[in-house]
Scaffold this motif. Sequence first.
Motif, short mmCIF file in Angstrom:
data_model
loop_
_atom_site.label_atom_id
_atom_site.label_comp_id
_atom_site.label_asym_id
_atom_site.label_seq_id
_atom_site.Cartn_x
_atom_site.Cartn_y
_atom_site.Cartn_z
N GLY A 59 0.79 -1.23 0.00
CA GLY A 59 0.00 0.00 0.00
C GLY A 59 0.82 1.27 0.00
N ASN A 60 2.09 1.17 0.39
CA ASN A 60 2.98 2.34 0.41
C ASN A 60 3.86 2.41 -0.83
OD1 ASN A 60 2.10 3.17 3.01
ND2 ASN A 60 3.40 1.60 3.93
N GLY A 61 3.67 1.48 -1.76
CA GLY A 61 4.46 1.47 -2.98
C GLY A 61 5.80 0.77 -2.85
N ALA A 62 6.02 0.09 -1.72
CA ALA A 62 7.27 -0.66 -1.52
C ALA A 62 7.13 -2.08 -2.07
CB ALA A 62 7.63 -0.72 -0.03
N PRO A 63 8.20 -2.63 -2.64
CA PRO A 63 8.14 -4.02 -3.14
C PRO A 63 7.81 -5.00 -2.02
CG PRO A 63 10.15 -2.93 -3.87
CD PRO A 63 9.50 -2.03 -2.85
N VAL A 64 6.99 -5.98 -2.33
CA VAL A 64 6.62 -7.02 -1.36
C VAL A 64 7.68 -8.11 -1.41
CG1 VAL A 64 4.91 -8.77 -0.75
CG2 VAL A 64 4.17 -6.51 -1.57
N ILE A 65 8.25 -8.42 -0.24
CA ILE A 65 9.23 -9.51 -0.15
C ILE A 65 8.50 -10.79 0.27
CG2 ILE A 65 11.17 -7.97 0.31
CD1 ILE A 65 10.94 -8.80 3.28
N PHE A 66 9.18 -11.92 0.04
CA PHE A 66 8.54 -13.21 0.25
C PHE A 66 8.01 -13.38 1.66
CE2 PHE A 66 8.68 -17.72 1.49
CZ PHE A 66 7.69 -18.18 0.65
N THR A 67 8.76 -13.04 2.69
CA THR A 67 8.28 -13.28 4.06
C THR A 67 7.00 -12.51 4.33
OG1 THR A 67 9.84 -11.60 4.86
CG2 THR A 67 10.51 -13.89 5.08
N ARG A 68 6.91 -11.29 3.85
CA ARG A 68 5.68 -10.51 4.04
C ARG A 68 4.53 -11.14 3.27
NH1 ARG A 68 5.57 -4.24 2.86
NH2 ARG A 68 5.44 -3.95 5.09
N TRP A 69 4.79 -11.53 2.03
CA TRP A 69 3.76 -12.16 1.21
C TRP A 69 3.26 -13.45 1.87
CZ3 TRP A 69 3.23 -16.96 -0.88
CH2 TRP A 69 2.22 -17.13 -1.81
N TYR A 70 4.19 -14.30 2.33
CA TYR A 70 3.81 -15.58 2.92
C TYR A 70 3.01 -15.39 4.20
CZ TYR A 70 3.90 -20.23 4.83
OH TYR A 70 3.52 -21.43 5.36
N ARG A 71 3.45 -14.48 5.05
CA ARG A 71 2.71 -14.26 6.30
C ARG A 71 1.29 -13.78 6.02
NH1 ARG A 71 6.13 -12.04 11.21
NH2 ARG A 71 3.98 -11.85 11.88
#
Length: 109
Positions: A59-71
Amino acid sequence: MEERWEPVMWSADRTVGAVVISTLGCAAREWLIISGPERGRIWSDNRVDDEDLKPLLDGNGAPVIFTRWYRAWFEKAERHLASVPATDRVGAGGVRPGLLGPAVGVGAG
């Protein structure tokens, strides 16, 4: 123009160093980049709708990393599973297919 566009957009060379981690239906996918400068980030694949591959952003325009996506996926799956009656959760081979949402896993889709 479409006959020139499709071979470029769907070339396997475009996804070298990435694995599908989720299918979203209608051939839309999410890829985990496993090598190169984007390693660890998730990319969105809506080529089926004539959109190019692009980084998945929060939502802030930052790339989503795997750990955030998985959680986020896991928490959503837990909420969904909690809403399903226990008698509807298990099939012949364990958890009923599709119960937790979009398919997740290498090569899913």
